[in-house]
Design a protein around this motif. Structure first.
Motif, PDB file in Angstrom:
ATOM      1  N   PRO A 182      28.476  -2.773  25.120  1.00  0.00           N
ATOM      2  CA  PRO A 182      28.752  -3.208  26.498  1.00  0.00           C
ATOM      3  C   PRO A 182      27.983  -4.465  26.900  1.00  0.00           C
ATOM      4  CG  PRO A 182      27.179  -1.410  26.522  1.00  0.00           C
ATOM      5  CD  PRO A 182      27.581  -1.601  25.064  1.00  0.00           C
ATOM      6  N   PHE A 183      28.278  -5.576  26.244  1.00  0.00           N
ATOM      7  CA  PHE A 183      27.525  -6.805  26.493  1.00  0.00           C
ATOM      8  C   PHE A 183      27.733  -7.353  27.899  1.00  0.00           C
ATOM      9  CE2 PHE A 183      31.577  -8.420  24.928  1.00  0.00           C
ATOM     10  CZ  PHE A 183      31.827  -9.502  25.761  1.00  0.00           C
ATOM     11  N   ASP A 184      28.783  -6.911  28.575  1.00  0.00           N
ATOM     12  CA  ASP A 184      29.034  -7.396  29.927  1.00  0.00           C
ATOM     13  C   ASP A 184      27.909  -7.016  30.886  1.00  0.00           C
ATOM     14  OD1 ASP A 184      29.994  -4.704  29.502  1.00  0.00           O
ATOM     15  OD2 ASP A 184      30.956  -4.788  31.462  1.00  0.00           O
ATOM     16  N   LYS A 185      27.111  -6.014  30.545  1.00  0.00           N
ATOM     17  CA  LYS A 185      26.005  -5.592  31.405  1.00  0.00           C
ATOM     18  C   LYS A 185      24.870  -6.614  31.424  1.00  0.00           C
ATOM     19  CE  LYS A 185      26.955  -0.653  31.087  1.00  0.00           C
ATOM     20  NZ  LYS A 185      26.410   0.695  30.770  1.00  0.00           N
ATOM     21  N   LEU A 186      24.922  -7.591  30.535  1.00  0.00           N
ATOM     22  CA  LEU A 186      23.902  -8.627  30.489  1.00  0.00           C
ATOM     23  C   LEU A 186      24.212  -9.784  31.437  1.00  0.00           C
ATOM     24  CD1 LEU A 186      23.480  -9.000  26.609  1.00  0.00           C
ATOM     25  CD2 LEU A 186      22.392  -7.336  28.119  1.00  0.00           C
ATOM     26  N   GLY A 240      32.026 -16.335  26.705  1.00  0.00           N
ATOM     27  CA  GLY A 240      31.262 -17.474  26.202  1.00  0.00           C
ATOM     28  C   GLY A 240      29.954 -17.108  25.517  1.00  0.00           C
ATOM     29  N   PRO A 241      29.131 -16.215  26.103  1.00  0.00           N
ATOM     30  CA  PRO A 241      27.844 -15.894  25.477  1.00  0.00           C
ATOM     31  C   PRO A 241      27.951 -15.262  24.095  1.00  0.00           C
ATOM     32  CG  PRO A 241      27.781 -15.341  27.808  1.00  0.00           C
ATOM     33  CD  PRO A 241      29.213 -15.686  27.478  1.00  0.00           C
ATOM     34  N   LEU A 242      29.145 -14.818  23.715  1.00  0.00           N
ATOM     35  CA  LEU A 242      29.315 -14.301  22.356  1.00  0.00           C
ATOM     36  C   LEU A 242      29.044 -15.389  21.321  1.00  0.00           C
ATOM     37  CD1 LEU A 242      32.586 -12.209  22.789  1.00  0.00           C
ATOM     38  CD2 LEU A 242      30.286 -11.305  22.456  1.00  0.00           C
ATOM     39  N   GLY A 243      29.232 -16.655  21.706  1.00  0.00           N
ATOM     40  CA  GLY A 243      29.144 -17.744  20.743  1.00  0.00           C
ATOM     41  C   GLY A 243      27.753 -18.112  20.310  1.00  0.00           C
ATOM     42  N   CYS A 244      26.722 -17.626  21.025  1.00  0.00           N
ATOM     43  CA  CYS A 244      25.352 -17.934  20.594  1.00  0.00           C
ATOM     44  C   CYS A 244      24.445 -16.732  20.754  1.00  0.00           C
ATOM     45  CB  CYS A 244      24.797 -19.140  21.348  1.00  0.00           C
ATOM     46  SG  CYS A 244      23.139 -19.608  20.773  1.00  0.00           S
ATOM     47  N   GLY A 245      23.956 -16.472  21.976  1.00  0.00           N
ATOM     48  CA  GLY A 245      22.937 -15.459  22.156  1.00  0.00           C
ATOM     49  C   GLY A 245      23.336 -14.081  21.680  1.00  0.00           C
ATOM     50  N   ILE A 246      24.537 -13.647  22.017  1.00  0.00           N
ATOM     51  CA  ILE A 246      24.953 -12.292  21.662  1.00  0.00           C
ATOM     52  C   ILE A 246      25.215 -12.180  20.171  1.00  0.00           C
ATOM     53  CG2 ILE A 246      26.751 -10.562  22.004  1.00  0.00           C
ATOM     54  CD1 ILE A 246      26.891 -11.514  24.940  1.00  0.00           C
ATOM     55  N   GLN A 247      25.876 -13.180  19.574  1.00  0.00           N
ATOM     56  CA  GLN A 247      26.110 -13.093  18.138  1.00  0.00           C
ATOM     57  C   GLN A 247      24.813 -13.246  17.351  1.00  0.00           C
ATOM     58  OE1 GLN A 247      28.759 -15.877  16.248  1.00  0.00           O
ATOM     59  NE2 GLN A 247      27.391 -17.614  16.501  1.00  0.00           N
ATOM     60  N   LEU A 277      20.882   0.486  27.244  1.00  0.00           N
ATOM     61  CA  LEU A 277      21.722  -0.071  26.183  1.00  0.00           C
ATOM     62  C   LEU A 277      21.412   0.484  24.797  1.00  0.00           C
ATOM     63  CD1 LEU A 277      21.845  -3.806  27.329  1.00  0.00           C
ATOM     64  CD2 LEU A 277      23.580  -2.033  27.644  1.00  0.00           C
ATOM     65  N   GLY A 278      20.388   1.338  24.684  1.00  0.00           N
ATOM     66  CA  GLY A 278      20.186   1.958  23.373  1.00  0.00           C
ATOM     67  C   GLY A 278      18.764   2.114  22.899  1.00  0.00           C
ATOM     68  N   ALA A 279      17.792   1.494  23.567  1.00  0.00           N
ATOM     69  CA  ALA A 279      16.400   1.655  23.141  1.00  0.00           C
ATOM     70  C   ALA A 279      15.972   3.113  23.331  1.00  0.00           C
ATOM     71  CB  ALA A 279      15.483   0.730  23.922  1.00  0.00           C
ATOM     72  N   THR A 280      15.320   3.678  22.323  1.00  0.00           N
ATOM     73  CA  THR A 280      14.794   5.036  22.448  1.00  0.00           C
ATOM     74  C   THR A 280      13.419   5.026  23.088  1.00  0.00           C
ATOM     75  OG1 THR A 280      13.855   4.918  20.213  1.00  0.00           O
ATOM     76  CG2 THR A 280      16.085   5.811  20.428  1.00  0.00           C
ATOM     77  N   HIS A 281      12.708   3.903  22.979  1.00  0.00           N
ATOM     78  CA  HIS A 281      11.388   3.747  23.570  1.00  0.00           C
ATOM     79  C   HIS A 281      11.266   2.321  24.101  1.00  0.00           C
ATOM     80  CE1 HIS A 281      10.977   6.909  20.508  1.00  0.00           C
ATOM     81  NE2 HIS A 281      10.009   7.418  21.260  1.00  0.00           N
ATOM     82  N   THR A 282      10.498   2.141  25.173  1.00  0.00           N
ATOM     83  CA  THR A 282      10.216   0.798  25.686  1.00  0.00           C
ATOM     84  C   THR A 282       8.727   0.675  25.963  1.00  0.00           C
ATOM     85  OG1 THR A 282      10.775   1.525  27.934  1.00  0.00           O
ATOM     86  CG2 THR A 282      12.506   0.406  26.668  1.00  0.00           C
ATOM     87  N   LEU A 283       8.209  -0.537  25.756  1.00  0.00           N
ATOM     88  CA  LEU A 283       6.791  -0.806  25.932  1.00  0.00           C
ATOM     89  C   LEU A 283       6.615  -2.118  26.688  1.00  0.00           C
ATOM     90  CD1 LEU A 283       5.613  -0.053  22.279  1.00  0.00           C
ATOM     91  CD2 LEU A 283       5.342   1.464  24.260  1.00  0.00           C
ATOM     92  N   ASN A 284       5.776  -2.106  27.713  1.00  0.00           N
ATOM     93  CA  ASN A 284       5.435  -3.327  28.412  1.00  0.00           C
ATOM     94  C   ASN A 284       4.178  -3.891  27.766  1.00  0.00           C
ATOM     95  OD1 ASN A 284       4.387  -5.275  30.319  1.00  0.00           O
ATOM     96  ND2 ASN A 284       5.777  -4.397  31.843  1.00  0.00           N
ATOM     97  N   GLY A 300      17.587 -10.219  22.361  1.00  0.00           N
ATOM     98  CA  GLY A 300      16.956  -8.945  22.057  1.00  0.00           C
ATOM     99  C   GLY A 300      17.805  -7.751  22.442  1.00  0.00           C
ATOM    100  N   LEU A 301      18.416  -7.788  23.618  1.00  0.00           N
ATOM    101  CA  LEU A 301      19.250  -6.672  24.041  1.00  0.00           C
ATOM    102  C   LEU A 301      20.505  -6.550  23.187  1.00  0.00           C
ATOM    103  CD1 LEU A 301      18.862  -7.021  27.910  1.00  0.00           C
ATOM    104  CD2 LEU A 301      17.905  -5.223  26.455  1.00  0.00           C
ATOM    105  N   SER A 302      21.011  -7.675  22.695  1.00  0.00           N
ATOM    106  CA  SER A 302      22.157  -7.618  21.778  1.00  0.00           C
ATOM    107  C   SER A 302      21.752  -6.954  20.468  1.00  0.00           C
ATOM    108  CB  SER A 302      22.695  -9.026  21.529  1.00  0.00           C
ATOM    109  OG  SER A 302      23.177  -9.606  22.723  1.00  0.00           O
ATOM    110  N   ALA A 303      20.533  -7.248  20.011  1.00  0.00           N
ATOM    111  CA  ALA A 303      20.028  -6.580  18.806  1.00  0.00           C
ATOM    112  C   ALA A 303      19.864  -5.085  19.046  1.00  0.00           C
ATOM    113  CB  ALA A 303      18.700  -7.208  18.383  1.00  0.00           C
TER     114      ALA A 303
END
Length: 367
Positions: free
Chosen positions: A331-335, A163-170, A228-235, A197-200
């Motif tokens: 691997p969108f199922d991890k969300l 279901g989430p493919l239909g909005c947030g993930i797409q 999921l693929g970020a090379t760097h993260t910032l808080n 953001g994580l889908s992006a």
């Protein structure tokens, strides 16, 4: 027919699960037995009246289910098909005819004003019509939707996860794949590491971006962004984000994506772009929200764009995302985290507190 639905009666109040009535599908419509639905911040924007959806309403717009009945004129799906819902579009305006249903000229009317295209309703509580949302109202055990809003999907995967493919993930992944189309080695900053953001970030990794920077205020989300693929993260609670991104890249990023829809965050996204860079807004702020920018910053060949639904044609793009998932690189199922339908308010609470990325409610009719 009597069904069960989570009804929104007043601004900001919890959802109430009630028995309501649903009518049979009319011309060009389908009746779907719901299996699951994602919960999206757009649902909460409607509940909180940041988007003026008429109340009472049945919200929900990341539904997945099984076709139960088709109305006259429907030929793309049949009873028994597994389907995912996406946004509603008219099919007749200039944008739809150009193959851009995400930019449908009647999108606001069809998705937010509470009625079917002809002004009628399919959902009722006693004699009172209930507003239809985003062409589907998926917080229910059954849904009636336009044929244009449903996407037939393979029966190989568990339907409740799609279901989430239909909005947030797409929306998040489509912004990368369909609109920005970054070249190998591009630099990308993503503000907000929720579903969009994580889908992006996952999509950016697939494209071969050299630096993918995830920005959020929740450390648990930043950990997942790295996975999921970020090379760097910032808080962003801890530092000057614009300065930190410039330190990492030297001159700023090629693309900065804001999923938060907060004016201060969007200003940061614009300010951290390099010359000839592009800042993207894909979150949905309350109507009337304004932002202040330095015009001189824009003068140096920077662009600002808005992206709707990831510039996606759902009937083609959602199956493509499923193929990427099956190949092991998306691997969108991890969300996802699953909740019984009766725990919809707990699911919303967990999402609002940042504990759950994408809550998915499971109907009792599930496969």
């Amino acid at each position: 027919m009597k069904i069960k639905a989570a009804v929104t009666y007043e601004k900001g109040l919890d959802f109430e699960i009630r028995e309501i009535g649903i009518q049979s599908p009319k011309q060009g419509e389908v009746l779907v037995r719901m299996v699951a639905s994602g919960i999206c911040h757009t649902d909460l924007n409607a509940r909180n009246q940041h988007r003026p959806v008429p109340l009472p309403a049945v919200l929900g717009h990341e539904g997945a289910g099984i076709v139960e009945e088709v109305g006259p004129g429907v030929n793309s799906v049949q009873a028994g098909d597994h389907v995912v819902f996406s946004q509603s579009s008219c099919g007749f305006c200039k944008k739809c005819r150009a193959g851009k249903p995400f930019a449908c000229e009647k999108a606001f009317q069809l998705n937010f004003l509470g009625a079917m295209p002809d002004g009628s309703h399919r959902l009722y509580q006693e004699e009172q019509p209930l507003s239809h949302f985003f062409g589907q109202s998926s917080f229910a055990s059954y849904s009636v939707a336009s044929e244009r809003s449903v996407v037939k999907v393979s029966k190989e995967l568990p339907l409740e996860m799609l279901g989430p493919l239909g909005c947030g993930i797409q929306t998040g992944s489509g912004t990368i794949f369909n609109r920005l189309k970054p070249s190998i080695g591009s630099t990308i900053a993503v503000f907000g590491c929720g579903t969009v953001g994580l889908s992006a970030i996952m999509a950016a990794k697939v494209t071969g971006a050299s630096r993918i920077i995830g920005v959020d205020v929740h450390d648990n989300r930043l950990v997942l962004a790295r996975e999921l693929g970020a090379t760097h993260t910032l808080n962003s609670r801890d530092q000057d984000i614009v300065a930190a991104i410039r330190d990492l890249t030297g001159s700023g990023v090629d693309y900065a994506i804001d999923t938060s829809a907060h004016p201060d965050v969007f200003r940061q996204a614009v300010d951290c772009t390099a010359q000839s860079g592009t800042a993207v807004i894909i979150g949905g702020p309350p109507l009337g929200t304004q932002v202040t920018l330095d015009m001189n910053h824009l003068l140096y060949e920077r662009s600002i764009i808005g992206v709707l639904q990831g510039n996606s044609v759902p009937q083609t793009f959602i199956p493509q995302l499923i193929e990427l998932y099956q190949s092991g690189i998306f691997p969108f199922d991890k969300l996802l985290k699953y909740y019984p339908f009766e725990e919809i308010n707990q699911a919303v609470h967990d999402m609002e507190k940042g504990k759950t990325i994408k809550p998915v409610i499971l109907m009792e009719n599930g496969c």
